[in-house]
Write a protein that holds these residues in place. Structure first.
Motif, PDB file in Angstrom:
ATOM      1  N   ARG A  25       8.843  11.772   2.953  1.00 38.49           N
ATOM      2  CA  ARG A  25       8.699  12.385   1.636  1.00 38.49           C
ATOM      3  C   ARG A  25       8.595  13.900   1.702  1.00 38.49           C
ATOM      4  N   GLY A  26       8.473  14.433   2.900  1.00 41.14           N
ATOM      5  CA  GLY A  26       8.382  15.880   3.071  1.00 41.14           C
ATOM      6  C   GLY A  26       7.050  16.468   2.639  1.00 41.14           C
ATOM      7  N   VAL A  27       5.992  15.648   2.652  1.00 43.67           N
ATOM      8  CA  VAL A  27       4.685  16.128   2.174  1.00 43.67           C
ATOM      9  C   VAL A  27       3.618  16.080   3.264  1.00 43.67           C
ATOM     10  N   ARG A  28       3.995  15.756   4.491  1.00 46.28           N
ATOM     11  CA  ARG A  28       2.967  15.591   5.527  1.00 46.28           C
ATOM     12  C   ARG A  28       2.139  16.856   5.706  1.00 46.28           C
ATOM     13  N   LEU A  75       2.105   5.017   7.411  1.00 45.45           N
ATOM     14  CA  LEU A  75       1.700   6.020   6.429  1.00 45.45           C
ATOM     15  C   LEU A  75       2.161   7.407   6.868  1.00 45.45           C
ATOM     16  N   HIS A  76       1.921   7.723   8.122  1.00 43.63           N
ATOM     17  CA  HIS A  76       2.345   9.012   8.680  1.00 43.63           C
ATOM     18  C   HIS A  76       3.861   9.179   8.523  1.00 43.63           C
ATOM     19  N   GLU A  77       4.613   8.123   8.814  1.00 43.36           N
ATOM     20  CA  GLU A  77       6.079   8.177   8.696  1.00 43.36           C
ATOM     21  C   GLU A  77       6.520   8.338   7.252  1.00 43.36           C
ATOM     22  N   LEU A  78       5.829   7.678   6.316  1.00 40.06           N
ATOM     23  CA  LEU A  78       6.148   7.825   4.887  1.00 40.06           C
ATOM     24  C   LEU A  78       5.963   9.267   4.435  1.00 40.06           C
ATOM     25  N   TYR A 116       0.827  -1.205   0.000  1.00 42.35           N
ATOM     26  CA  TYR A 116       0.000   0.000   0.000  1.00 42.35           C
ATOM     27  C   TYR A 116       0.865   1.260   0.000  1.00 42.35           C
ATOM     28  N   LEU A 117       1.925   1.225   0.783  1.00 41.55           N
ATOM     29  CA  LEU A 117       2.804   2.392   0.869  1.00 41.55           C
ATOM     30  C   LEU A 117       3.529   2.631  -0.450  1.00 41.55           C
ATOM     31  N   GLU A 118       3.990   1.553  -1.093  1.00 34.47           N
ATOM     32  CA  GLU A 118       4.678   1.706  -2.376  1.00 34.47           C
ATOM     33  C   GLU A 118       3.717   2.175  -3.462  1.00 34.47           C
ATOM     34  N   ALA A 119       2.482   1.669  -3.438  1.00 32.05           N
ATOM     35  CA  ALA A 119       1.487   2.104  -4.423  1.00 32.05           C
ATOM     36  C   ALA A 119       1.128   3.578  -4.213  1.00 32.05           C
ATOM     37  N   LEU A 120       1.025   3.991  -2.953  1.00 29.05           N
ATOM     38  CA  LEU A 120       0.745   5.394  -2.658  1.00 29.05           C
ATOM     39  C   LEU A 120       1.907   6.281  -3.065  1.00 29.05           C
ATOM     40  N   ASP A 121       3.116   5.807  -2.828  1.00 30.80           N
ATOM     41  CA  ASP A 121       4.324   6.582  -3.130  1.00 30.80           C
ATOM     42  C   ASP A 121       4.410   6.940  -4.614  1.00 30.80           C
ATOM     43  N   LYS A 122       3.833   6.089  -5.461  1.00 31.84           N
ATOM     44  CA  LYS A 122       3.842   6.357  -6.905  1.00 31.84           C
ATOM     45  C   LYS A 122       2.972   7.561  -7.275  1.00 31.84           C
ATOM     46  N   ILE A 123       2.012   7.874  -6.413  1.00 33.49           N
ATOM     47  CA  ILE A 123       1.079   8.973  -6.691  1.00 33.49           C
ATOM     48  C   ILE A 123       1.617  10.301  -6.191  1.00 33.49           C
TER      49      ILE A 123
END
Length: 363
Positions: free
Chosen positions: A109-112, A102-105, A74-81
């Protein structure tokens, strides 16, 4: 422009019956605001929605096991977006475990700060213990509950609750689940072989917390003195023969309305704190008098007794016996149910408003 991402732990559309998946199906076939769905590959995709599919092959399962991260796909699929300069509303449904990674990702990524995390909870009581749950509420931006009473349960339980709350009642297709005329009801009873009997109905998954065993014990007492009645049991595998009980097994969702419409009284003997009770409002809209446990979100759904009979002590057989006898003796009144009450259209409108509010907080 803010994008809306739904992370779903099941493929959407969902091929089986499910309350929240049905709600999203209705929503995604109407005027919705979802831009992306992150999920495992469904048999068929919704049109006009982009998917980022979660890998589920053997190689990926080995990677997930090595990394000891159940949510890796799920995290890798979200990361693509995710893109650095865009803003996102991210919706999560009942998946408590994904929130921390998810929060940590998003932080990595600097987008929180560019995201609003909305957590939709379809249970009723607080999920985490008081102090252990603080990290969860600090990780999301909004929690969306099914009832105001669930919010009060959270507010009264937690010492600190650093998050925004909203309430979104469930909604059904009120054109499908609707009351029929008395003449049509009589015709339905004749077609199904019930004639002039009073029909009771229980519809749920066959688990102890759903109260079927309790109702069957009550039924044996009631049937000893009232023979012109039948109890329809839907969602349960056939059991040993019980006088006055018909076990209908699992019924496709499209066929459910006629069984509600032919029935006179819906029994909802839950022995757990239900979040809402979707079948309860299906039965209400089909003209059933409802007798239900006063647990969880159920009292609010029945407007604290205005829309049906609430059993204050649902673990007591005698209370159900008394309530059913009162119904058979005519000591009840079928309430008028407005078509808009708990309708899918209202749910869709309120979902869009919840999303709009989240978008405005990112401006």
């Amino acid at each position: 422009m803010t994008k809306v991402i739904l992370i779903s732990q099941v493929p959407l559309p969902f091929s089986q019956i499910g309350s929240w998946t049905t709600l999203y199906k209705n929503y995604l076939q109407d005027k919705h605001q979802i831009d992306f769905i992150v999920c495992e590959p469904p048999k068929k995709q919704f049109e006009n929605i982009e998917y980022s599919l979660v890998a589920n092959n053997l190689i990926f399962k080995i990677r997930r096991k090595i990394k000891k991260n159940w949510y890796l796909g799920y995290l890798e699929a979200l990361d693509k977006i995710l893109k650095p300069n865009e803003k996102y509303v991210i919706q999560i449904v009942d998946n408590f475990g994904i929130v921390k990674p998810l929060h940590e990702l998003l932080i990595r990524r600097g987008v929180r700060k560019n995201c609003q995390l909305q957590f939709f909870y379809h249970g009723f009581p607080p999920f985490y213990e008081n102090y252990q749950g603080r990290w969860f509420f600090e990780s999301i931006d909004e929690m969306v509950l099914l009832t105001n009473d669930s919010y009060l349960a959270h507010k009264n339980y937690y010492s600190i609750l650093p998050v925004r709350f909203s309430v979104l009642h469930n909604g059904i297709d009120t054109k499908k689940f609707t009351k029929v005329l008395d003449t049509e009801k009589c015709k339905l009873k004749e077609e199904l072989g019930f004639d002039d009997k009073k029909i009771f109905i229980w519809c749920s998954q066959d688990r102890p917390k759903k109260g079927l065993n309790l109702i069957l014990a009550v039924w044996k007492k009631i049937y000893a003195t009232h023979k012109n009645i039948t109890l329809l049991v839907i969602g349960c595998d056939p059991r040993e023969k019980i006088d006055g009980v018909q076990f209908l097994g699992r019924i496709p969702n499209d066929e459910l309305p006629k069984y509600y419409q032919v029935s006179d009284c819906y029994l909802f003997p839950t022995l757990c704190k239900e979040g809402f009770g979707l079948s309860l409002i299906e039965a209400l809209h089909c003209g059933n008098y409802c007798i239900a446990s006063a647990m969880g979100g159920v009292p609010e759904v029945l407007q604290y007794g205005k829309l049906g009979k609430l059993i204050e002590n649902p673990h007591f057989v005698s209370e159900w016996e008394n309530a059913i006898n009162d119904f058979l003796e005519g000591k009840y009144q079928i309430p008028e149910i407005p078509e808009a009450l708990y309708s899918k259209e209202k749910w869709n409108d309120e979902m869009n408003q919840i999303i709009e509010n989240a978008k405005s907080r990112l401006e």
